[in-house]
Motif scaffolding. Structure first.
Motif, PDB file in Angstrom:
ATOM      1  N   PRO A  26       0.835  -1.204   0.000  1.00  0.00           N
ATOM      2  CA  PRO A  26       0.000   0.000   0.000  1.00  0.00           C
ATOM      3  C   PRO A  26       0.871   1.256   0.000  1.00  0.00           C
ATOM      4  CG  PRO A  26      -0.143  -1.148   2.119  1.00  0.00           C
ATOM      5  CD  PRO A  26       0.677  -2.002   1.208  1.00  0.00           C
ATOM      6  N   ILE A  27       0.443   2.278  -0.721  1.00  0.00           N
ATOM      7  CA  ILE A  27       1.189   3.533  -0.823  1.00  0.00           C
ATOM      8  C   ILE A  27       0.244   4.724  -0.635  1.00  0.00           C
ATOM      9  CG2 ILE A  27       3.157   2.698  -2.176  1.00  0.00           C
ATOM     10  CD1 ILE A  27       1.682   3.613  -4.722  1.00  0.00           C
ATOM     11  N   GLU A  28      -0.662   4.636   0.349  1.00  0.00           N
ATOM     12  CA  GLU A  28      -1.663   5.683   0.499  1.00  0.00           C
ATOM     13  C   GLU A  28      -1.238   6.819   1.416  1.00  0.00           C
ATOM     14  OE1 GLU A  28      -2.379   3.157   3.985  1.00  0.00           O
ATOM     15  OE2 GLU A  28      -2.040   2.693   1.901  1.00  0.00           O
ATOM     16  N   ASP A  29      -0.040   6.750   2.000  1.00  0.00           N
ATOM     17  CA  ASP A  29       0.466   7.876   2.798  1.00  0.00           C
ATOM     18  C   ASP A  29       1.994   7.809   2.805  1.00  0.00           C
ATOM     19  OD1 ASP A  29       1.240   5.978   4.776  1.00  0.00           O
ATOM     20  OD2 ASP A  29      -0.637   6.250   5.854  1.00  0.00           O
ATOM     21  N   ALA A  30       2.626   8.848   3.358  1.00  0.00           N
ATOM     22  CA  ALA A  30       4.085   8.949   3.333  1.00  0.00           C
ATOM     23  C   ALA A  30       4.757   7.772   4.035  1.00  0.00           C
ATOM     24  CB  ALA A  30       4.526  10.263   3.968  1.00  0.00           C
ATOM     25  N   CYS A  31       4.208   7.352   5.142  1.00  0.00           N
ATOM     26  CA  CYS A  31       4.797   6.244   5.898  1.00  0.00           C
ATOM     27  C   CYS A  31       4.788   4.954   5.073  1.00  0.00           C
ATOM     28  CB  CYS A  31       4.029   6.064   7.196  1.00  0.00           C
ATOM     29  SG  CYS A  31       4.836   4.982   8.357  1.00  0.00           S
ATOM     30  N   HIS A  32       3.681   4.682   4.399  1.00  0.00           N
ATOM     31  CA  HIS A  32       3.596   3.479   3.562  1.00  0.00           C
ATOM     32  C   HIS A  32       4.514   3.589   2.343  1.00  0.00           C
ATOM     33  CE1 HIS A  32      -0.098   2.428   5.830  1.00  0.00           C
ATOM     34  NE2 HIS A  32       0.313   1.204   5.552  1.00  0.00           N
ATOM     35  N   VAL A  33       4.679   4.784   1.804  1.00  0.00           N
ATOM     36  CA  VAL A  33       5.590   4.966   0.667  1.00  0.00           C
ATOM     37  C   VAL A  33       7.019   4.643   1.099  1.00  0.00           C
ATOM     38  CG1 VAL A  33       6.605   6.668  -0.904  1.00  0.00           C
ATOM     39  CG2 VAL A  33       4.126   6.611  -0.546  1.00  0.00           C
ATOM     40  N   ARG A  34       7.442   5.183   2.243  1.00  0.00           N
ATOM     41  CA  ARG A  34       8.795   4.880   2.739  1.00  0.00           C
ATOM     42  C   ARG A  34       8.965   3.376   2.970  1.00  0.00           C
ATOM     43  NH1 ARG A  34       8.068  10.002   5.066  1.00  0.00           N
ATOM     44  NH2 ARG A  34       7.054   9.174   6.924  1.00  0.00           N
ATOM     45  N   ASN A  35       7.954   2.733   3.510  1.00  0.00           N
ATOM     46  CA  ASN A  35       8.008   1.296   3.750  1.00  0.00           C
ATOM     47  C   ASN A  35       8.086   0.524   2.424  1.00  0.00           C
ATOM     48  OD1 ASN A  35       7.939  -0.935   5.604  1.00  0.00           O
ATOM     49  ND2 ASN A  35       5.884  -1.342   4.859  1.00  0.00           N
ATOM     50  N   ALA A  36       7.327   0.962   1.426  1.00  0.00           N
ATOM     51  CA  ALA A  36       7.357   0.295   0.111  1.00  0.00           C
ATOM     52  C   ALA A  36       8.747   0.374  -0.505  1.00  0.00           C
ATOM     53  CB  ALA A  36       6.321   0.919  -0.820  1.00  0.00           C
ATOM     54  N   ILE A  37       9.399   1.512  -0.359  1.00  0.00           N
ATOM     55  CA  ILE A  37      10.754   1.657  -0.890  1.00  0.00           C
ATOM     56  C   ILE A  37      11.714   0.740  -0.135  1.00  0.00           C
ATOM     57  CG2 ILE A  37      12.706   3.243  -1.133  1.00  0.00           C
ATOM     58  CD1 ILE A  37      10.534   5.485  -1.517  1.00  0.00           C
ATOM     59  N   ALA A  38      11.604   0.724   1.172  1.00  0.00           N
ATOM     60  CA  ALA A  38      12.509  -0.084   1.992  1.00  0.00           C
ATOM     61  C   ALA A  38      12.353  -1.576   1.740  1.00  0.00           C
ATOM     62  CB  ALA A  38      12.262   0.219   3.469  1.00  0.00           C
ATOM     63  N   ARG A  39      11.148  -2.021   1.409  1.00  0.00           N
ATOM     64  CA  ARG A  39      10.884  -3.446   1.252  1.00  0.00           C
ATOM     65  C   ARG A  39      10.693  -3.884  -0.205  1.00  0.00           C
ATOM     66  NH1 ARG A  39       9.720  -5.550   6.267  1.00  0.00           N
ATOM     67  NH2 ARG A  39       9.347  -4.013   7.867  1.00  0.00           N
ATOM     68  N   PHE A  40      10.996  -2.993  -1.123  1.00  0.00           N
ATOM     69  CA  PHE A  40      10.741  -3.258  -2.532  1.00  0.00           C
ATOM     70  C   PHE A  40      11.388  -4.556  -3.010  1.00  0.00           C
ATOM     71  CE2 PHE A  40      11.033  -2.661  -7.115  1.00  0.00           C
ATOM     72  CZ  PHE A  40       9.771  -2.163  -7.405  1.00  0.00           C
ATOM     73  N   ASP A  41      12.605  -4.805  -2.568  1.00  0.00           N
ATOM     74  CA  ASP A  41      13.324  -6.002  -3.025  1.00  0.00           C
ATOM     75  C   ASP A  41      12.790  -7.292  -2.420  1.00  0.00           C
ATOM     76  OD1 ASP A  41      14.259  -5.393  -0.477  1.00  0.00           O
ATOM     77  OD2 ASP A  41      16.307  -6.047  -0.919  1.00  0.00           O
ATOM     78  N   GLN A  42      11.865  -7.207  -1.478  1.00  0.00           N
ATOM     79  CA  GLN A  42      11.301  -8.399  -0.849  1.00  0.00           C
ATOM     80  C   GLN A  42      10.088  -8.963  -1.592  1.00  0.00           C
ATOM     81  OE1 GLN A  42      10.507  -7.432   3.236  1.00  0.00           O
ATOM     82  NE2 GLN A  42      12.615  -6.806   3.625  1.00  0.00           N
ATOM     83  N   VAL A  43       9.585  -8.237  -2.568  1.00  0.00           N
ATOM     84  CA  VAL A  43       8.409  -8.698  -3.314  1.00  0.00           C
ATOM     85  C   VAL A  43       8.819  -9.840  -4.236  1.00  0.00           C
ATOM     86  CG1 VAL A  43       6.631  -8.057  -4.982  1.00  0.00           C
ATOM     87  CG2 VAL A  43       7.309  -6.451  -3.208  1.00  0.00           C
ATOM     88  N   LYS A  44       8.083 -10.910  -4.172  1.00  0.00           N
ATOM     89  CA  LYS A  44       8.382 -12.105  -4.972  1.00  0.00           C
ATOM     90  C   LYS A  44       7.317 -12.306  -6.044  1.00  0.00           C
ATOM     91  CE  LYS A  44      11.335 -14.152  -1.819  1.00  0.00           C
ATOM     92  NZ  LYS A  44      12.511 -13.363  -1.808  1.00  0.00           N
ATOM     93  N   TYR A  45       7.677 -13.051  -7.058  1.00  0.00           N
ATOM     94  CA  TYR A  45       6.752 -13.517  -8.101  1.00  0.00           C
ATOM     95  C   TYR A  45       6.145 -12.386  -8.936  1.00  0.00           C
ATOM     96  CZ  TYR A  45       7.245 -17.383  -4.884  1.00  0.00           C
ATOM     97  OH  TYR A  45       7.774 -18.337  -4.050  1.00  0.00           O
TER      98      TYR A  45
END
Length: 80
Positions: A26-45
């Motif tokens: 989810p990228i609906e706020d600044a906190c989630h955007v930062r988390n998405a960037i930090a965990r981007f390489d963990q997405v599989k498939y």
């Protein structure tokens, strides 16, 4: 970061996710955007094409929420 319960997560639209088809990151706020960037390489498939599209959505959301992103491409993550 605010944790989303199942009901809140179900009310998010595809535009609220970096990977809308999979409803991942989810990228609906600044906190989630930062988390998405930090965990981007963990997405599989997901393909590189899907990653490219997701990265564009994350960068757009980062601009919207005034989150600084130093990488120009997701392939640069973790290289600095």
């Amino acid at each position: 970061m605010a944790k989303l319960d199942a009901d809140e997560r179900n009310h998010l639209t595809g535009a609220n996710f970096a990977f809308p088809d999979e409803r991942k990151m989810p990228i609906e706020d600044a906190c989630h955007v930062r988390n998405a960037i930090a965990r981007f390489d963990q997405v599989k498939y997901v393909s590189d094409h899907e990653r490219d599209a997701a990265w564009r959505r994350i960068v757009a959301a980062a601009r919207k929420f005034d989150v600084e992103v130093s990488e120009k491409d997701w392939r640069e993550l973790g290289k600095s």
